[in-house]
Write an enzyme that holds these catalytic residues in place. Sequence first.
Site, PDB file in Angstrom:
ATOM      1  N   SER A   1       1.058  -1.160  -0.308  1.00  0.00           N
ATOM      2  CA  SER A   1      -0.242   0.011   0.536  1.00  0.00           C
ATOM      3  C   SER A   1       1.336   0.931   0.013  1.00  0.00           C
ATOM      4  CB  SER A   1      -0.037   0.085   1.292  1.00  0.00           C
ATOM      5  OG  SER A   1      -1.419   1.256   1.670  1.00  0.00           O
TER       6      SER A   1
ATOM      7  N   HIS B   1      -1.988   7.228  -5.540  1.00  0.00           N
ATOM      8  CA  HIS B   1      -2.181   5.924  -3.984  1.00  0.00           C
ATOM      9  C   HIS B   1      -2.214   4.697  -4.923  1.00  0.00           C
ATOM     10  CE1 HIS B   1      -5.096   2.615  -3.461  1.00  0.00           C
ATOM     11  NE2 HIS B   1      -4.916   2.894  -2.411  1.00  0.00           N
TER      12      HIS B   1
ATOM     13  N   ASN C   1      -2.628   0.447  -4.085  1.00  0.00           N
ATOM     14  CA  ASN C   1      -2.567  -0.878  -2.635  1.00  0.00           C
ATOM     15  C   ASN C   1      -2.954  -2.190  -3.954  1.00  0.00           C
ATOM     16  OD1 ASN C   1      -4.825  -2.586  -2.321  1.00  0.00           O
ATOM     17  ND2 ASN C   1      -3.210  -1.595  -0.580  1.00  0.00           N
TER      18      ASN C   1
ATOM     19  N   HIS D   1      -3.224   7.136 -16.876  1.00  0.00           N
ATOM     20  CA  HIS D   1      -4.336   7.379 -17.763  1.00  0.00           C
ATOM     21  C   HIS D   1      -3.805   5.663 -18.866  1.00  0.00           C
ATOM     22  CE1 HIS D   1      -7.873   7.845 -15.655  1.00  0.00           C
ATOM     23  NE2 HIS D   1      -7.547   8.974 -15.876  1.00  0.00           N
TER      24      HIS D   1
ATOM     25  N   GLY E   1      -6.542  -6.063  13.005  1.00  0.00           N
ATOM     26  CA  GLY E   1      -5.589  -5.998  14.539  1.00  0.00           C
ATOM     27  C   GLY E   1      -3.924  -5.445  13.414  1.00  0.00           C
TER      28      GLY E   1
END
Length: 280
Positions: free
Chosen positions: A104, A118, A120, A151, A263
């Site tokens: 990420s 961004h 990921n 793009h 977690g």
Amino acid sequence: MMELDTEQQTARTWFEKLRDLICAEFEAIEREAGSDAAFDYTAWDRIDPSGEPGGGGVRGVMKGKVFEKVGVNVSTVGGTFEGEFGKTINGAADDPRFFATGISLVAHMANPMVPAVHMNTRFLVTTKRWFGGGADLNPPIPFEEDTADFHAAMKAACDPHGADYHDRYKKWADDYFYIPHRKVHRGVGGIFCDHLEGDFDANFAFIQDIGRQFLDSFARIVRRRMHDAFTPEDEARMLEWRGRYAEFNLVYDRGTLFGLKTGGNIDAILMSLPPRATWA
């Protein structure tokens, strides 16, 4: 450490290799700008709700002259979903056991002429196995050349794997990276896909191409814009736009929720938040 099967280890190895390639390129950009900034890496371990070891990851963060804050995280975790959350995950409604490995990345830039970004990609195993992820460009001040470049790179990642991939996954990104309460998209888009099941080798090749094309395109865009002049008004626009980005990640982003519900390391999960932002 958890025992990984061949597919799990193959995916993990690629995500860690991609991390190394990205971080080396971003540090090289900092050198070109006269900065000695480098990534600081922090390893973390996860304990599953069962009390057993649940994997972990490495959080990488750099704060430099070009990259005001960039985080590149890798993680490999597994165990059992708690409560009702597992029922929302593909293949986990009747069996809460899971495995996930991925990378990420979020970059917030010092110059408002340089777009934030961004990326990921991930591989998950429940009673099903699938890849997912993508990349999207988030410029405070958009340039048509940069948007077209990004793009084109995403299309180049898609086209060898399916004639309809780019149109389908571009629309998915447009639909996903939208802020309903603001009624705006958070950037100029990219691609997003999920639940790529079936042929591991074919889907893995596609996920690798996303990573390679992302790095090539974004590094080129950064170098194109990083020396551009900007005004205090441009910076103010960037800081207000970052507030929109933070709103999306805290309210709507599924990756943030997945990390918190399983977690994960809090600092790694929230590395996507900008170092500065304003709400007028």
